[in-house]
Design an enzyme around this catalytic site. Structure first.
Site, short mmCIF file in Angstrom:
data_model
loop_
_atom_site.label_atom_id
_atom_site.label_comp_id
_atom_site.label_asym_id
_atom_site.label_seq_id
_atom_site.Cartn_x
_atom_site.Cartn_y
_atom_site.Cartn_z
N ALA A 54 0.83 -1.21 0.00
CA ALA A 54 0.00 0.00 0.00
C ALA A 54 0.86 1.26 0.00
O ALA A 54 0.46 2.29 -0.52
CB ALA A 54 -0.91 -0.01 1.23
N TYR A 55 2.07 1.14 0.56
CA TYR A 55 2.97 2.29 0.68
C TYR A 55 3.62 2.65 -0.66
O TYR A 55 4.11 3.76 -0.82
CB TYR A 55 4.08 1.96 1.68
N ASP B 47 4.64 1.59 16.35
CA ASP B 47 4.19 0.59 15.38
C ASP B 47 5.22 -0.52 15.24
O ASP B 47 5.51 -0.97 14.13
CB ASP B 47 3.92 1.25 14.02
#
Length: 372
Positions: free
Chosen positions: A42-43, A158
């Site tokens: 997605a990045y 994260d």
């Protein structure tokens, strides 16, 4: 391998060459050759390359349409601002950010990192044997990198196996700082891009307002347990289920251990859960070193005020064969990562341009001359 192509408008920009990779155009500096795709998500897309000027192997991450989603754009800006200041062997190094052609209209961002071979998630799910020495060395490096971050006033927020890059020598580097914050920050934690649930500390699951460095320690405990057992320790399906799994293993909490929960509904939910005696980690991981079990149960403590700190974890007997505090300096200065969450696209683009100029002093000088 990526395919060399002509520029889309037929006009070559000096110092750039063009490749097609996974239906995406790469417009990169000519000093990077050749390029080979190694991953996408997605990045954006990541490829490996070599810097011809330094002969250094690098990873180039292209972030497509970096300003299309404001939250993603803020994550990228935060990573740029942070990594420019960080210098530690257990934190990924950002080597370069390629200079866009047009200051006011650039859409894509190309980040150049040191190249690593894999990540801890891939190693855990592989069939490769992980000895006690492996687990100990990975944990040591993770704690070392985290001690440095915390000394710079930074919470990673994260930490998970996929954000820990590994090379063939078993060197470990922490990456992905898009959710990092200064520990004094007052911003809202629960953005739409929340920390991966399985590694999220109880105080975050319970939406407590005051959290600190102990949230990263909880994540480290989850990662360590996953190293020992080769599977996630708390694989919750949603937030409430996550809390149930934690209580099932840690056992029901005493009244004094839930005093930190400032939300009455959240506290009531925890008290409503069926009694659980808990499951000893020594039973979950019968082949683990006894000192590893002792350290694990000090990290995975429900009450954050009673959780071991990173420095205490490094001083634990399980780490003593590896840890030398004299070779482990703190960060030089605390880093301020406070960024207005309500910034507009143009402001974010301008701030990102300023960060990119830090990697290109010659362009910064030229820009100053134009202004003068």
């Amino acid at each position: 391998m990526a395919t060399p192509v002509e520029p889309p408008n037929g006009i070559r920009t000096p110092g750039k060459h063009y490749y097609s990779m996974w239906q995406s155009l790469f417009e990169i500096d000519t000093k990077y050759v050749p390029i080979k795709p190694i991953g996408r998500g997605a990045y954006g897309i990541v490829c490996s390359s070599v810097n011809r000027e330094t002969n250094e192997k690098v990873a180039i991450k292209k972030i497509n349409n970096a300003f299309e989603n404001r939250i993603d754009a803020l994550r990228t800006l935060r990573e740029l601002k942070l990594l420019r200041h960080l210098r530690h062997e257990n934190v990924i190094a950002l080597k370069d950010v390629m200079m866009p052609i047009h200051r006011r209209s650039f859409k894509d961002v190309y980040l150049v990192y040191e190249l690593m071979d894999t990540d801890l998630h891939q190693i855990i799910k592989s069939s490769q044997t992980l000895s006690n020495d492996h687990c100990q060395y990975f944990l040591f490096q993770l704690l070392r990198g985290l001690k440095y971050l915390h000394s710079a006033n930074i919470l990673h927020r994260d930490l998970k196996p996929g954000n820990l890059l590994i090379n063939a020598n078993c060197d470990l580097k922490i990456c992905d700082f898009g959710l990092a914050r200064t520990s004094s920050g007052k911003d809202q934690f629960m953005t739409e891009y929340v920390v991966t649930r399985w590694y999220r500390a109880p105080e975050l699951l319970l939406c407590c307002d005051n959290y600190g460095t102990s949230i990263d320690v909880w994540s480290v405990g989850c990662i360590f347990a996953e190293l020992l057992g080769r599977k996630p320790v708390f694989p919750g399906t949603e937030c409430l289920n996550q809390l149930k799994l934690i209580i099932n293993i840690l056992g029901s909490q005493r009244e004094e251990d839930i005093e930190f929960i400032d939300n009455p509904k959240a506290r009531k939910y925890i008290k409503s859960l069926p009694y659980s005696p808990g499951t000893p980690f020594s039973r979950l991981y019968p082949h683990a070193h006894p000192l590893a079990i002792d350290l694990l149960q000090r990290m995975l403590v429900f009450d954050p005020s009673k959780r071991i700190s990173v420095i205490e974890a490094l001083q634990h007997p399980y780490m003593s064969p590896l840890y030398d505090p004299n070779t482990d300096p703190p960060a030089q200065v605390p880093i301020n990562l406070d960024i207005d969450e309500d910034l507009g696209e143009e402001t974010i683009r301008e701030m990102m341009w300023s960060e990119i100029l830090e990697y290109h002093p010659e362009a910064a000088t030229a820009a100053m001359e134009v202004v003068l």
